[in-house]
Motif scaffolding. Sequence first.
Motif, PDB file in Angstrom:
ATOM      1  N   ALA A   1      12.551  60.895   8.420  1.00 22.47           N
ATOM      2  CA  ALA A   1      13.799  60.984   7.749  1.00 22.47           C
ATOM      3  C   ALA A   1      14.886  60.002   8.837  1.00 22.47           C
ATOM      4  CB  ALA A   1      15.016  62.282   8.456  1.00 22.47           C
ATOM      5  N   ILE A   2      14.144  59.450   8.996  1.00 24.45           N
ATOM      6  CA  ILE A   2      15.290  57.872   9.733  1.00 24.45           C
ATOM      7  C   ILE A   2      14.748  56.559   9.449  1.00 24.45           C
ATOM      8  CG2 ILE A   2      15.381  57.108  12.072  1.00 24.45           C
ATOM      9  CD1 ILE A   2      16.167  59.959  13.131  1.00 24.45           C
ATOM     10  N   GLY A   3      12.980  56.494   9.808  1.00 22.60           N
ATOM     11  CA  GLY A   3      12.276  55.419   9.463  1.00 22.60           C
ATOM     12  C   GLY A   3      12.547  54.748   7.951  1.00 22.60           C
ATOM     13  N   TYR A   4      13.433  52.978   8.221  1.00 23.24           N
ATOM     14  CA  TYR A   4      14.045  52.722   7.087  1.00 23.24           C
ATOM     15  C   TYR A   4      13.982  51.399   6.934  1.00 23.24           C
ATOM     16  CZ  TYR A   4      16.949  52.943   2.603  1.00 23.24           C
ATOM     17  OH  TYR A   4      16.729  52.513   1.499  1.00 23.24           O
ATOM     18  N   ASP A   5      12.968  50.786   7.434  1.00 26.99           N
ATOM     19  CA  ASP A   5      12.511  49.959   7.325  1.00 26.99           C
ATOM     20  C   ASP A   5      11.129  49.469   6.776  1.00 26.99           C
ATOM     21  OD1 ASP A   5       9.555  49.687  10.034  1.00 26.99           O
ATOM     22  OD2 ASP A   5      11.614  49.528  10.954  1.00 26.99           O
ATOM     23  N   TRP A   6      10.947  47.983   5.874  1.00 28.44           N
ATOM     24  CA  TRP A   6       9.740  47.971   5.954  1.00 28.44           C
ATOM     25  C   TRP A   6       8.351  47.515   6.591  1.00 28.44           C
ATOM     26  CZ3 TRP A   6       7.437  43.848   7.426  1.00 28.44           C
ATOM     27  CH2 TRP A   6       7.563  42.498   8.807  1.00 28.44           C
ATOM     28  N   GLN A   7       8.535  48.124   7.840  1.00 29.25           N
ATOM     29  CA  GLN A   7       7.547  47.846   9.143  1.00 29.25           C
ATOM     30  C   GLN A   7       6.627  49.334   8.760  1.00 29.25           C
ATOM     31  OE1 GLN A   7       8.234  47.428  12.608  1.00 29.25           O
ATOM     32  NE2 GLN A   7       6.012  46.887  13.312  1.00 29.25           N
ATOM     33  N   ASN A   8       7.985  50.462   8.744  1.00 26.78           N
ATOM     34  CA  ASN A   8       7.497  52.016   9.064  1.00 26.78           C
ATOM     35  C   ASN A   8       7.314  52.828   7.803  1.00 26.78           C
ATOM     36  OD1 ASN A   8      10.518  52.301   7.961  1.00 26.78           O
ATOM     37  ND2 ASN A   8      10.322  52.411  10.692  1.00 26.78           N
ATOM     38  N   TRP A   9       7.318  52.210   6.834  1.00 22.89           N
ATOM     39  CA  TRP A   9       7.643  52.698   5.542  1.00 22.89           C
ATOM     40  C   TRP A   9       6.295  52.982   4.981  1.00 22.89           C
ATOM     41  CZ3 TRP A   9      11.780  54.305   3.081  1.00 22.89           C
ATOM     42  CH2 TRP A   9      11.911  54.390   2.033  1.00 22.89           C
ATOM     43  N   SER A  10       5.858  52.331   4.782  1.00 22.60           N
ATOM     44  CA  SER A  10       3.797  52.556   5.081  1.00 22.60           C
ATOM     45  C   SER A  10       2.896  53.404   5.812  1.00 22.60           C
ATOM     46  CB  SER A  10       3.570  50.794   4.513  1.00 22.60           C
ATOM     47  OG  SER A  10       2.090  51.415   3.630  1.00 22.60           O
ATOM     48  N   MET A  11       3.758  52.971   6.796  1.00 23.13           N
ATOM     49  CA  MET A  11       2.862  53.672   8.188  1.00 23.13           C
ATOM     50  C   MET A  11       3.304  55.107   7.762  1.00 23.13           C
ATOM     51  SD  MET A  11       3.549  52.097  11.924  1.00 23.13           S
ATOM     52  CE  MET A  11       2.904  50.326  11.740  1.00 23.13           C
ATOM     53  N   ILE A  12       4.488  55.419   7.822  1.00 23.94           N
ATOM     54  CA  ILE A  12       4.819  57.055   7.332  1.00 23.94           C
ATOM     55  C   ILE A  12       4.285  57.649   5.383  1.00 23.94           C
ATOM     56  CG2 ILE A  12       6.970  58.697   6.887  1.00 23.94           C
ATOM     57  CD1 ILE A  12       8.985  56.646   9.020  1.00 23.94           C
ATOM     58  N   LYS A  13       4.434  56.830   5.458  1.00 23.70           N
ATOM     59  CA  LYS A  13       3.816  57.221   3.986  1.00 23.70           C
ATOM     60  C   LYS A  13       2.291  57.821   4.082  1.00 23.70           C
ATOM     61  CE  LYS A  13       6.456  55.732  -0.128  1.00 23.70           C
ATOM     62  NZ  LYS A  13       6.663  56.742  -0.294  1.00 23.70           N
ATOM     63  N   SER A  14       2.082  57.248   5.312  1.00 23.15           N
ATOM     64  CA  SER A  14       0.542  57.845   5.124  1.00 23.15           C
ATOM     65  C   SER A  14       0.156  58.973   6.215  1.00 23.15           C
ATOM     66  CB  SER A  14      -0.340  56.496   5.599  1.00 23.15           C
ATOM     67  OG  SER A  14      -0.737  55.534   5.192  1.00 23.15           O
ATOM     68  N   LEU A  15       1.200  58.742   7.082  1.00 19.15           N
ATOM     69  CA  LEU A  15       1.069  59.817   8.097  1.00 19.15           C
ATOM     70  C   LEU A  15       2.174  61.657   7.057  1.00 19.15           C
ATOM     71  CD1 LEU A  15       2.693  58.453  11.582  1.00 19.15           C
ATOM     72  CD2 LEU A  15       0.282  59.367  10.545  1.00 19.15           C
ATOM     73  N   PHE A  16       2.129  60.803   6.225  1.00 21.23           N
ATOM     74  CA  PHE A  16       3.966  62.682   5.739  1.00 21.23           C
ATOM     75  C   PHE A  16       3.081  62.565   4.111  1.00 21.23           C
ATOM     76  CE2 PHE A  16       6.257  61.456   9.666  1.00 21.23           C
ATOM     77  CZ  PHE A  16       5.623  62.588  10.139  1.00 21.23           C
ATOM     78  N   ASP A  17       3.272  63.845   3.582  1.00 22.21           N
ATOM     79  CA  ASP A  17       3.059  63.959   1.837  1.00 22.21           C
ATOM     80  C   ASP A  17       4.828  64.063   1.930  1.00 22.21           C
ATOM     81  OD1 ASP A  17       0.708  62.726   1.436  1.00 22.21           O
ATOM     82  OD2 ASP A  17      -0.469  64.791   1.536  1.00 22.21           O
ATOM     83  N   GLY A  18       5.281  64.125   0.099  1.00 25.90           N
ATOM     84  CA  GLY A  18       6.371  64.377  -0.424  1.00 25.90           C
ATOM     85  C   GLY A  18       6.227  65.247  -1.271  1.00 25.90           C
ATOM     86  N   LEU A  19       6.627  65.709  -2.133  1.00 23.74           N
ATOM     87  CA  LEU A  19       6.388  66.788  -2.943  1.00 23.74           C
ATOM     88  C   LEU A  19       6.143  65.531  -4.495  1.00 23.74           C
ATOM     89  CD1 LEU A  19      10.150  68.940  -3.792  1.00 23.74           C
ATOM     90  CD2 LEU A  19       7.353  69.461  -2.785  1.00 23.74           C
ATOM     91  N   MET A  20       6.513  64.323  -4.575  1.00 29.19           N
ATOM     92  CA  MET A  20       6.234  63.083  -5.429  1.00 29.19           C
ATOM     93  C   MET A  20       5.723  62.522  -4.771  1.00 29.19           C
ATOM     94  SD  MET A  20       6.901  64.885  -8.583  1.00 29.19           S
ATOM     95  CE  MET A  20       6.726  63.892  -9.721  1.00 29.19           C
ATOM     96  N   ASP A  21       5.046  60.757  -5.290  1.00 23.35           N
ATOM     97  CA  ASP A  21       4.206  60.050  -4.498  1.00 23.35           C
ATOM     98  C   ASP A  21       3.692  59.457  -5.906  1.00 23.35           C
ATOM     99  OD1 ASP A  21       3.584  58.094  -2.878  1.00 23.35           O
ATOM    100  OD2 ASP A  21       1.713  59.497  -2.401  1.00 23.35           O
ATOM    101  N   TYR A  22       2.994  57.894  -6.135  1.00 23.90           N
ATOM    102  CA  TYR A  22       3.033  56.937  -7.283  1.00 23.90           C
ATOM    103  C   TYR A  22       1.889  56.943  -6.987  1.00 23.90           C
ATOM    104  CZ  TYR A  22       8.216  55.943  -6.812  1.00 23.90           C
ATOM    105  OH  TYR A  22       9.223  56.576  -6.973  1.00 23.90           O
ATOM    106  N   GLU A  23       1.198  56.239  -8.785  1.00 23.50           N
ATOM    107  CA  GLU A  23      -0.489  56.173  -7.617  1.00 23.50           C
ATOM    108  C   GLU A  23      -0.500  55.044  -7.298  1.00 23.50           C
ATOM    109  OE1 GLU A  23      -2.574  57.396 -10.075  1.00 23.50           O
ATOM    110  OE2 GLU A  23      -1.949  59.237 -11.547  1.00 23.50           O
ATOM    111  N   PRO A  24      -1.753  54.763  -6.694  1.00 29.57           N
ATOM    112  CA  PRO A  24      -1.439  53.713  -5.675  1.00 29.57           C
ATOM    113  C   PRO A  24      -1.794  52.608  -6.606  1.00 29.57           C
ATOM    114  CG  PRO A  24      -3.624  54.793  -5.831  1.00 29.57           C
ATOM    115  CD  PRO A  24      -2.583  55.513  -6.856  1.00 29.57           C
ATOM    116  N   GLY A  25      -0.811  51.425  -5.913  1.00 31.51           N
ATOM    117  CA  GLY A  25      -1.009  49.906  -6.563  1.00 31.51           C
ATOM    118  C   GLY A  25       0.384  49.979  -7.562  1.00 31.51           C
TER     119      GLY A  25
END
Lengths: 306, 545
Positions: free
Chosen positions: B51-75
């Motif tokens: 809910a808080i992380g919003y920089d390009w460093q933690n963005w992808s880390m958060i994506k690996s730790l959490f899931d949402g209802l929707m996502d994107y095909e890798p790449g």
Amino acid sequence: MWAYLVRRTGEALLILLGISLVTFVLLYLVPADPARQIAGRSATVETVANIRAQLGLDQPFHIQYVRYLGNLLQGDLGRSYLQRSEVAELIAARMPATLLLMAAAIVVELILGLTIGIVAALKRNTAVDQSLMVFSFVTISAPQFVVGILLLYVFAVRLHWFPIGGYGSFAHLVLPAITIGLLGTGWYSRMMRSSMIDVLAQDYVRTARAKGLGRLRIILRHVVPNAVLPIIAMIGIDIGLFMSGIVVVESVFGWPGIGQLAWQAIQRVDIPIIMGVTLVSACFIVLGNLVADLIAPLVDPRIKLK
Amino acid sequence: MTMKLMTSALAIGVALGLTSGAASAQDFTEAKQGGSMIVTYKDDVSTLDPAIGYDWQNWSMIKSLFDGLMDYEPGTTILKKDLAEDYTISDDGMTFTFKLRPGVKFHNGRELTAEDVKYSLDRVTNPETQSPGAGFFGSIEGYDAMASGEATSLSGVTVIDPYTVEIKLSRPDATFLHVMAINFSSIVPKEEVEKWGLDFGKHPVGSGAFKLSDWTLGQSLTFERNKDYWHTGVPKLDQITFEIGLEPIVALLRLQQGEADIPGDGIPPAKFLEVTADPAYKDLVIEGGQLHTGYITMNVLMPPFDNLKVRQAVNMAINKDRAVRIINGRAVPANQPLPPTMPGYAKDYEGYAFDPEAAKALLAEAGFPDGFETELYVYNTDPNPRLAQSFQQDLAAIGIKAEIRSLAQANVIAAGGEPDQAPMIWSGGMAWIADFPDPSNFYGPILGCDGAVQGGWNWSWYCNKDLDAAAVEADAMTDPAKAGEREQKWRDIFLKIMDDAPWVPVFNEQRFTMRSEKLGGPDAIFVDPVHVPVNYDYVYSNDVQ
């Protein structure tokens, strides 16, 4: 002695209060809005105002400062605006690394500085003396950022003697400790040299020589212990120098100390961290000076604490 | 709806040259699990709270730790269902009903249900959370009551049964599924958030491919593979170690010595040409597009930039090719706000050609034959001051004397948010990178009237009510059959903006990632347009193949 200590502690507290006020004023005047930074670029004006109110940033300056001091008295340095963690926790996690680096740097500057100073004094006005003094001049003048990168390149990248930055083992410690220690090395070698020259000319040295003592024994037993006294008192003051040096050196070597924390916080204008690190560093400097003053009479009985 | 998104996103995929990435993703599915990698970063990871992380460093880390209802095909920027097994959209485009994948577990072992979805959306929109992403949820019914503190729960989000959640919107929103794919929509377990309070960001518990196993403040983070991950075969690596505190130049040296696998901060600019020219390393450098535009804003409230001709003259005076050369060719010149990979980009638009003579004539026509003095604000890290000097020379060539104000990032942002402070700002280092691949994301906060407020991000203070109305109309076009029409509408909006010239679009930066030989995976995941900088879930280790 006790009266002196109480008075100095009182003074130290006043100095820290002054530092906290000056830092707080400066950070208050920085034209950056923490609430806006936290709120992010998609936030509405309402959200930003809400955050500002939650952090108490909508209050007048004196209320903000008094509130900060009140928390400080309870040991609460606040929470980082961007990391949202307790500043005290962030500093505590990084303090051991900084203390270790400082201790190692003191060892480096003492070993190198004293050795160079002694050799230069004994070889006074020779080519050896002159080259050592040029070396000490260079170590005082060279920017630590450059020295760090240079050491890293030569000893880690080219020669593979040490790891390229990082933390965790003795090998990791060597290069950053040398980088910080070199500055003190320059000062100490010059002080040690002149101090040695003074002592070498003293009557008791001549007496010892007349008694027929060996040269090495005279130097180790009579000259060095007397010459080194003024330098010991300097170590306390060094802590202040180190505090400015670690900001650069820790960043170059990826050393996880409070200098690196401060540098990152400054770049992101994370005010609670900047305040916290400034105050903790100020504590160390004040403490260092106090210790230096307390040591002085032990070193030189002519000095009295009043 | 899904089809529309698929087609427009596929177009982006093609434009990005990602189709090959999709093909090599095939190799990935056969890759064996195991192995580890080391990723380096200079700065501390700020938080892993989605809910808080919003920089390009933690963005992808958060994506690996959490899931949402929707996502994107890798790449790619192709939307796909993630925790949502399926969804339906009502005919009026105002109600989304998501069916959850059963059996998905949080890292603490508890099953994820519809209640968690509701809790997570309530939490991110609650002002007390101070989420920088709260504004993305503005179209959900009940958002305003949440934002003002009148409500503690979104009235538009209803739990139908443990695996079904219904979300009602207060206005049609063609971008809503993208919003459900951004990090702020990640699903979090209530009990863990309540247990850790403000420190949840240091003790993140999600349902993602990796879980956090260690965090030594200021030194390193370790992610372990989530063995119970619902997506079989993902992730590939057993462990990722993030080493913190390494300057980019040191990180590069470590990679070259085999001591690190990905320099997270990228290749340092000073080393870029050397690395890309070195036969030993050039194959390890991967180039990709990104949804980025670097631009110079002109404050239309501050004379003489209130004069259209002056703004157009500046647009013709800036030498964009030279700017690209200054950053070692790591970008392509831009002529409009949207980057080429964004739907709505006008391919045939020529923009303002570089023509100092014509610019000078236009300036004279505007009443400034001898030019004028102004200030150019710029973020003080390399290469931005160098770029500003280049712009300064360009402006001097037509008689405009621009003084460079090189400041810390926060100070430039603060100056831009005041109506009368920064006549010109070079956006470098703070430029807009889209949160999701939709043109609307490039409008509201940076070019719309909503952003032209004190503390806003519309630093040109350009506000055109007609375009705002057109933007609302475009975003209300949720009917898949009108996808093309919607894109055209957005194209028109951005071209009208260029007629008014509040910006000089300068270039679109490319991304470059370097990886060690040890790592495998399709190139596209190393420059993933959504999992910035790298899609950690899909990297595999050649050591175990």
